[in-house]
Design a protein around this motif. Structure first.
Motif, PDB file in Angstrom:
ATOM      1  N   THR A   1       7.053  -4.453 -10.364  1.00 55.22           N
ATOM      2  CA  THR A   1       6.386  -3.296  -9.763  1.00 55.22           C
ATOM      3  C   THR A   1       6.146  -3.529  -8.273  1.00 55.22           C
ATOM      4  OG1 THR A   1       4.307  -4.256 -10.539  1.00 55.22           O
ATOM      5  CG2 THR A   1       5.219  -2.462 -11.837  1.00 55.22           C
ATOM      6  N   ILE A   2       6.141  -2.421  -7.539  1.00 48.23           N
ATOM      7  CA  ILE A   2       5.699  -2.423  -6.139  1.00 48.23           C
ATOM      8  C   ILE A   2       4.598  -1.375  -6.054  1.00 48.23           C
ATOM      9  CG2 ILE A   2       6.303  -1.820  -3.755  1.00 48.23           C
ATOM     10  CD1 ILE A   2       9.074  -2.864  -4.214  1.00 48.23           C
ATOM     11  N   GLY A   3       3.461  -1.750  -5.513  1.00 44.97           N
ATOM     12  CA  GLY A   3       2.375  -0.791  -5.401  1.00 44.97           C
ATOM     13  C   GLY A   3       1.073  -1.490  -5.115  1.00 44.97           C
ATOM     14  N   PRO A   4      -0.013  -0.710  -5.130  1.00 37.84           N
ATOM     15  CA  PRO A   4      -1.314  -1.288  -4.781  1.00 37.84           C
ATOM     16  C   PRO A   4      -1.806  -2.319  -5.795  1.00 37.84           C
ATOM     17  CG  PRO A   4      -1.364   1.130  -4.698  1.00 37.84           C
ATOM     18  CD  PRO A   4      -0.070   0.746  -5.319  1.00 37.84           C
ATOM     19  N   ALA A   5      -1.450  -2.159  -7.088  1.00 38.23           N
ATOM     20  CA  ALA A   5      -1.997  -3.074  -8.099  1.00 38.23           C
ATOM     21  C   ALA A   5      -0.964  -3.357  -9.186  1.00 38.23           C
ATOM     22  CB  ALA A   5      -3.245  -2.457  -8.731  1.00 38.23           C
TER      23      ALA A   5
ATOM     24  N   GLU B   1       0.830  -1.207   0.000  1.00 42.23           N
ATOM     25  CA  GLU B   1       0.000   0.000   0.000  1.00 42.23           C
ATOM     26  C   GLU B   1       0.863   1.255   0.000  1.00 42.23           C
ATOM     27  OE1 GLU B   1      -3.192   0.197  -0.690  1.00 42.23           O
ATOM     28  OE2 GLU B   1      -3.020  -1.970  -0.975  1.00 42.23           O
ATOM     29  N   THR B   2       1.670   1.397  -1.044  1.00 38.84           N
ATOM     30  CA  THR B   2       2.511   2.592  -1.174  1.00 38.84           C
ATOM     31  C   THR B   2       1.696   3.723  -1.799  1.00 38.84           C
ATOM     32  OG1 THR B   2       3.240   1.611  -3.251  1.00 38.84           O
ATOM     33  CG2 THR B   2       4.722   1.409  -1.384  1.00 38.84           C
ATOM     34  N   ALA B   3       2.194   4.962  -1.634  1.00 38.36           N
ATOM     35  CA  ALA B   3       1.519   6.116  -2.230  1.00 38.36           C
ATOM     36  C   ALA B   3       1.722   6.108  -3.745  1.00 38.36           C
ATOM     37  CB  ALA B   3       2.069   7.402  -1.629  1.00 38.36           C
ATOM     38  N   GLN B   4       2.906   5.686  -4.168  1.00 39.94           N
ATOM     39  CA  GLN B   4       3.217   5.631  -5.590  1.00 39.94           C
ATOM     40  C   GLN B   4       3.369   4.178  -6.033  1.00 39.94           C
ATOM     41  OE1 GLN B   4       6.543   8.365  -6.572  1.00 39.94           O
ATOM     42  NE2 GLN B   4       4.759   9.641  -6.983  1.00 39.94           N
TER      43      GLN B   4
END
Lengths: 411, 411
Positions: free
Chosen positions: B401-405, B233-236
């Protein structure tokens, strides 16, 4: 190889500084324009950053693309940044390309297009810059520390707020530029293999007819610093502290720098030894001196696992407070060696020199010579550091943390 | 001002390189020791990093504190780091302090104490270094990309794993040092105002009786790169890509560098223009060339809000793929100006030069002269870049990738 520093003040107030370095082929250009984020008006926090991005998107006879191509074609490595009091325009290139680069910078500073149709992508980038802080807790804790420690307007952050940035109009950006970009208060420094007389003549030609403007009142208000905690489920607890020191204009300045050298300068410094080496509490721990014209501050940071965070703060504060009890001659010798070594590295870099002479002029109204700085370093003694700490002890420390749980400042 | 580069190989295989720079007072020392993390054995991932920290905690006649004090007393700014193939020991100081610093480094490399009672704090720091990645998603996504793109052992990360680091014994660290630290494969480079004959004699004295050791087999295995997504749950959304290019040993090398210059070198480069300037998708987007002896890779990164991440990837990939359709002469002129300008900056820095000559020797078995590099840059044409891209098109791109989706690689 004597140091060759030149200075000239245009009749409109713009200050030109140059340091001639004969044995290099590169040169660095550095403009300080008195348009830092302390000038961002209420309701427009972030306008300076938006201006700093938009200002290179076309100027004089060139549109946005032509301007980028022209600077890239000269091999200019460049950066625009917004500080508290000043906006900085920095470029590094071959010495022979300096005249062409200055001609372009004169357009950027004096005749930017500030195109309405590029405002939206610039706002979007500025908003992302703010959002990205959530993934960078170390940067965020330093920003939150400044916000709570310094009085307005010194405590403003260049990024501004999402709300204000999104509400900006191109009109507001243009007013901001017209109000703040002016020759009085602007410092242009050039370091490298440049010819002084030719440079001076060109700068007179490019900037001589620039009309002075009014200096806004940026006197800091009174405020009591506040500590704070920002709860966040980070892996590490990010710890930031600040307490008052002396500014670069103060007679105690070198003693203050030596004090943070004893704490943080080099691998045998006290904080590294006690926090990192002996206890393995965290890699990144350190303090550094930060100066405005009227005040200096010691700023510290440490990042460590939540289970070790309180101990890290306790050990760090104990070391800071213990410093007034005595500093050994060995420690001072070591600090002097480090300061002298880094002074000599700086002497060899055009970028460092362009930055240093501008910073000196901004803070002191003159450029310190190598001999002067070297003599000040040579003259340091353990006694001077202890005397300084008796006058300016560690007190009223502001603590800001980001992490799962707040910490307690040790008594 | 001709370039003065000297080289000498000791009978045990250690390579000494020096570049004499007469107009500076500083000097930089750079050791590459063939003990990078590719050598970390199964079950001991991270042992190289632990060794790199422990190795300066006492050596020869000095204990940990005396060693730090001695280097700090010489004003040595230093850093030890672990790469894939090599461990690097870097120090920068006054030229007159080089002989004293080399004497200390000979102890560090050959006679470290590796004290048992300091293992625990070092392990603790190494574990925190791994944990800290959770607060640094940009660093983490690059690590995860390397892990999935490169074959073993090139895909190892210097940090290792928490489990392995915590299980390390002092015996294992000592074995690792004894097995890997050896003169054959070690490169020592010095740049600055140094005297060659005196330097050579001292290095013979300090390292001449060092016994050669066996070279481990580090031949990369075969593996197919794998894309992947790490939900967080990163901002970016942090986007990393990789695809094959040519190594520095390949005739196409400068054409490959020019290709990434067209994409990322300077403010008018294609990725900056399309992703940042026109669309405001994100500040940080770029590609760069990374080389091992046997393979080169283009590595890219972008970080942006989740709602713009897919568009950012789409635009970036479209630009990468479009490059083979043609490059303008203007673009090549701009890239050449940028490459030449940065070449000249490097010529003026002792640290850059010490690093470059060691890297050249490591990859090429010789040092490229400025004239050679300058001629290669001058000789670049748009046609060469397009021909190179016909031979080495963008294909088989690995996406992490690292992130919400997760994102979808565009067709």
């Amino acid at each position: 190889m004597g140091q060759q520093v030149f200075q000239h003040t245009l009749s409109n107030g713009l200050v030109l500084l140059a340091e001639r370095m004969e044995h290099v082929r590169s040169a660095a250009i550095n403009f300080l324009v008195p348009a830092g984020c302390a000038n961002d008006p209420d309701g427009q926090f972030g306008v300076g950053s938006v201006l700093a991005d938009l200002i290179t998107r076309g100027a004089g006879d060139r549109d946005s693309r032509e301007l980028s191509l022209a600077l890239d074609g000269l091999g200019v490595d460049r950066d625009e940044s917004v500080g508290v009091y000043n906006m900085r325009f920095w470029g590094s290139t071959l010495a022979r390309n300096v005249p062409a680069a200055l001609t372009i910078y004169a357009d950027v500073l004096r005749r930017p297009h500030l195109p309405a149709d590029e405002l939206e992508p610039v706002q979007s980038l500025a908003v992302q810059d703010i959002e990205a802080l959530e993934d960078a807790p170390q940067a965020k804790v330093m920003l939150e520390l400044r916000k709570r420690y310094y009085p307005p307007p010194l405590n403003k952050d260049r990024r501004g707020t999402i709300e204000d940035v999104e509400a900006l109009t191109i009109g507001a950006v243009k007013v901001h530029h017209a109000r703040l970009f002016r020759p009085n208060g602007t410092i242009l420094s050039v370091a490298g293999n440049v010819e002084w007389e030719r440079l001076k003549a060109q700068v007179e030609e490019l900037f001589g007819d620039w009309k002075p403007g009014a200096d806004p009142d940026l006197a800091p208000t009174e405020r009591t610093p506040e500590s704070g905690h920002i709860p966040k489920e980070t892996a590490q607890t990010h710890i930031a502290i600040a307490y008052p020191s002396v500014p670069v204009t103060h007679p105690d300045y070198y003693a203050a720098r030596a004090a943070d050298g004893v704490l943080s300068g080099g691998m045998s410094a006290r904080l590294f030894t006690e926090v990192r080496e002996k206890r393995g509490l965290c890699y990144s721990v350190g303090v550094r001196h930060e100066t405005f014209k009227d005040r200096g501050t010691i700023i510290g940071y440490a990042g460590t696992g939540a289970d070790r965070a309180q101990q890290t703060l306790d050990v760090t504060m104990a070391e800071l407070r213990k410093l007034k009890d005595g500093v050994s001659d060995d420690e001072i010798l070591r600090v002097k060696a480090g300061l002298k070594s880094s002074l000599i590295m700086q002497e060899e870099s055009t970028s460092s020199r362009a930055g240093s002479i501008a910073s000196d002029w901004y803070h002191l109204g003159r450029v310190r010579s190598f001999d002067e700085v070297q003599a000040a370093i040579d003259g340091l003694t353990a006694g001077m550091v202890v005397d300084h700490l008796a006058r300016f002890p560690v007190r009223g420390t502001t603590l800001v943390t980001i992490g799962p749980a707040p910490l307690t400042m040790p008594e």
